[in-house]
Design an enzyme around this catalytic site. Structure first.
Site, PDB file in Angstrom:
ATOM      1  N   ASN A  27      65.812  23.918  32.629  1.00 37.91           N
ATOM      2  CA  ASN A  27      65.369  24.701  33.791  1.00 37.91           C
ATOM      3  C   ASN A  27      64.327  25.757  33.392  1.00 37.91           C
ATOM      4  O   ASN A  27      63.293  25.910  34.048  1.00 37.91           O
ATOM      5  CB  ASN A  27      66.570  25.375  34.467  1.00 37.91           C
ATOM      6  CG  ASN A  27      66.158  26.119  35.713  1.00 37.91           C
ATOM      7  OD1 ASN A  27      65.635  25.514  36.650  1.00 37.91           O
ATOM      8  ND2 ASN A  27      66.340  27.432  35.725  1.00 37.91           N
ATOM      9  N   THR A  28      64.579  26.461  32.291  1.00 40.64           N
ATOM     10  CA  THR A  28      63.635  27.499  31.865  1.00 40.64           C
ATOM     11  C   THR A  28      62.321  26.868  31.403  1.00 40.64           C
ATOM     12  O   THR A  28      61.235  27.380  31.699  1.00 40.64           O
ATOM     13  CB  THR A  28      64.264  28.353  30.741  1.00 40.64           C
ATOM     14  OG1 THR A  28      65.556  28.768  31.165  1.00 40.64           O
ATOM     15  CG2 THR A  28      63.411  29.569  30.434  1.00 40.64           C
ATOM     16  N   SER A  40      52.538  24.798   9.820  1.00 40.80           N
ATOM     17  CA  SER A  40      51.636  25.069   8.697  1.00 40.80           C
ATOM     18  C   SER A  40      52.191  26.093   7.717  1.00 40.80           C
ATOM     19  O   SER A  40      51.642  26.280   6.648  1.00 40.80           O
ATOM     20  CB  SER A  40      50.277  25.551   9.228  1.00 40.80           C
ATOM     21  OG  SER A  40      50.454  26.736   9.987  1.00 40.80           O
ATOM     22  N   GLY A  45      41.639  30.376  14.154  1.00 40.33           N
ATOM     23  CA  GLY A  45      41.686  31.697  14.774  1.00 40.33           C
ATOM     24  C   GLY A  45      41.001  32.758  13.943  1.00 40.33           C
ATOM     25  O   GLY A  45      39.815  33.027  14.098  1.00 40.33           O
ATOM     26  N   GLY A  90      43.708  25.596   4.762  1.00 40.33           N
ATOM     27  CA  GLY A  90      43.195  24.237   4.995  1.00 40.33           C
ATOM     28  C   GLY A  90      41.692  24.226   5.244  1.00 40.33           C
ATOM     29  O   GLY A  90      41.121  25.215   5.680  1.00 40.33           O
ATOM     30  N   ILE A 113      44.077  26.153   9.195  1.00 36.52           N
ATOM     31  CA  ILE A 113      42.711  26.055   8.677  1.00 36.52           C
ATOM     32  C   ILE A 113      42.171  27.454   8.349  1.00 36.52           C
ATOM     33  O   ILE A 113      42.457  28.416   9.051  1.00 36.52           O
ATOM     34  CB  ILE A 113      41.786  25.400   9.749  1.00 36.52           C
ATOM     35  CG1 ILE A 113      42.373  24.073  10.246  1.00 36.52           C
ATOM     36  CG2 ILE A 113      40.363  25.233   9.234  1.00 36.52           C
ATOM     37  CD1 ILE A 113      42.563  23.020   9.194  1.00 36.52           C
ATOM     38  N   LYS A 158      54.982  27.576  22.625  1.00 40.97           N
ATOM     39  CA  LYS A 158      56.058  27.040  21.764  1.00 40.97           C
ATOM     40  C   LYS A 158      57.374  27.022  22.549  1.00 40.97           C
ATOM     41  O   LYS A 158      58.392  27.586  22.145  1.00 40.97           O
ATOM     42  CB  LYS A 158      56.219  27.882  20.505  1.00 40.97           C
ATOM     43  CG  LYS A 158      54.967  28.002  19.651  1.00 40.97           C
ATOM     44  CD  LYS A 158      54.975  27.036  18.512  1.00 40.97           C
ATOM     45  CE  LYS A 158      53.692  27.051  17.710  1.00 40.97           C
ATOM     46  NZ  LYS A 158      52.805  28.162  17.739  1.00 40.97           N
ATOM     47  N   ALA A 211      60.808  26.451  23.998  1.00 41.19           N
ATOM     48  CA  ALA A 211      62.012  26.004  23.273  1.00 41.19           C
ATOM     49  C   ALA A 211      63.255  26.509  23.997  1.00 41.19           C
ATOM     50  O   ALA A 211      64.010  27.314  23.468  1.00 41.19           O
ATOM     51  CB  ALA A 211      61.990  26.512  21.837  1.00 41.19           C
TER      52      ALA A 211
HETATM   53  P1  BMP Z   1      44.810  31.258  12.267  1.00 47.76           P
HETATM   54  O1  BMP Z   1      43.647  30.284  12.176  1.00 47.76           O
HETATM   55  O2  BMP Z   1      44.382  32.652  12.514  1.00 47.76           O
HETATM   56  O3  BMP Z   1      45.771  31.104  11.111  1.00 47.76           O
HETATM   57  O4  BMP Z   1      45.623  30.875  13.605  1.00 47.76           O
HETATM   58  C1  BMP Z   1      46.370  29.714  13.718  1.00 47.76           C
HETATM   59  C2  BMP Z   1      46.966  29.601  15.103  1.00 47.76           C
HETATM   60  O5  BMP Z   1      47.730  28.407  15.185  1.00 47.76           O
HETATM   61  C3  BMP Z   1      47.907  30.729  15.476  1.00 47.76           C
HETATM   62  O6  BMP Z   1      47.783  30.923  16.883  1.00 47.76           O
HETATM   63  C4  BMP Z   1      49.284  30.181  15.174  1.00 47.76           C
HETATM   64  O7  BMP Z   1      50.278  30.738  16.002  1.00 47.76           O
HETATM   65  C5  BMP Z   1      49.101  28.693  15.476  1.00 47.76           C
HETATM   66  N1  BMP Z   1      49.952  27.782  14.683  1.00 47.76           N
HETATM   67  C6  BMP Z   1      49.965  27.803  13.299  1.00 47.76           C
HETATM   68  O8  BMP Z   1      49.261  28.591  12.667  1.00 47.76           O
HETATM   69  N2  BMP Z   1      50.770  26.913  12.642  1.00 47.76           N
HETATM   70  C7  BMP Z   1      51.558  26.006  13.263  1.00 47.76           C
HETATM   71  O9  BMP Z   1      52.222  25.228  12.604  1.00 47.76           O
HETATM   72  C8  BMP Z   1      51.538  25.978  14.666  1.00 47.76           C
HETATM   73  C9  BMP Z   1      50.725  26.858  15.365  1.00 47.76           C
HETATM   74  O10 BMP Z   1      50.673  26.799  16.673  1.00 47.76           O
END
Ligand code: BMP
Length: 213
Positions: A68-69, A115, A190, A174, A169, A62, A64
């Site tokens: 340069n960084t 999400s 995850g 979802g 999801i 992510k 942000a």
């Molecule tokens: P999980 O299925 O355990 O909720 O994991 C979702 C993964 O997706 C996590 O690594 C989270 O940081 C990432 N993620 C998210 O859940 N929602 C976003 O809008 C963007 C993400 O990268």
């Protein structure tokens, strides 16, 4: 990576041993592995290289920061064999341009809506602008919420054939088949995988559902 598979495994465990075991046991059922800060902060960036043996790796950093960084972060991910990297777009054009330039062949994904409910506070009010700017900066793909069908359809309409990867999801409510039907190319999952009693069985079921919509 398995051709035709649509699951990206989010490896948010914080033990390298556990991460490598999951990657080895599950690689036949996934397309990519996404690593995030918890794992990299626990084990170090070198784990990206180790995990690449099992599937191409997307570094969910992510990003942000200033140009340069951003470029320094992209270089580290690339040096360690990452296939892709996730970046925010809200830091503006110069930051994303620097990231895309330094990434070279490594694919850049832009977060255009999230999400969690808080995405509606700021991000979702600027999704259209962020998509436009990301396109102009030459990103490869987009992160959009798999648990928000309306937003996902809107992002799909705006990005054309651009690649969409969708979290939200399972643990976040979802359903994989809804995300795919609403425009996602891949679903990011995850906790529902690695907290399951039978992660391989869970993934096989998801893949079956996605191949027989
Ligand atoms: P999980 O299925 O355990 O909720 O994991 C979702 C993964 O997706 C996590 O690594 C989270 O940081 C990432 N993620 C998210 O859940 N929602 C976003 O809008 C963007 C993400 O990268």
């Amino acid at each position: 990576m398995v051709m035709g598979k649509k699951v990206i495994l989010a490896l948010d465990v914080s033990s390298g041993v556990e991460a490598l075991k999951l990657a080895r046991d599950l690689n036949a059922e996934i397309a990519y592995i996404k690593v995030n800060w918890p794992l990299v902060m626990s084990e170090g960036i070198h784990l990206v290289k180790d995990l690449s043996r099992y599937a191409p790796i997307i570094c969910d950093f992510k990003v942000a920061d200033i140009p340069n960084t951003n470029a320094l972060i992209a270089r580290k991910a690339k040096e360690n064999g990452a296939w892709g990297i996730i970046s925010h777009q809200f830091t503006g054009r110069d930051s994303m341009e620097a990231l895309v330039k330094e990434s070279g062949e490594m694919k850049v994904f832009s977060v255009v809506s999230m999400s969690n409910g808080g995405s509606r506070d700021f991000m979702d009010k600027h999704t259209d602008e962020m998509i436009r700017m990301s396109q102009e900066c030459g990103v490869y793909g987009y992160v959009a919420p798999g648990n928000n069908p309306e937003m996902l359809r809107k992002v799909r309409a705006a990005v054309g054939k651009g690649c969409i990867i969708s979290p939200g999801i399972g643990a976040q409510g979802g359903r994989p088949e809804d995300a795919i039907n609403n425009g996602a190319d891949y679903v990011i999952i995850g906790r529902s995988v690695y907290n399951s009693n039978d992660p391989l069985g869970y993934l096989k079921q998801v893949n079956m559902r996605l191949s027989n919509p």
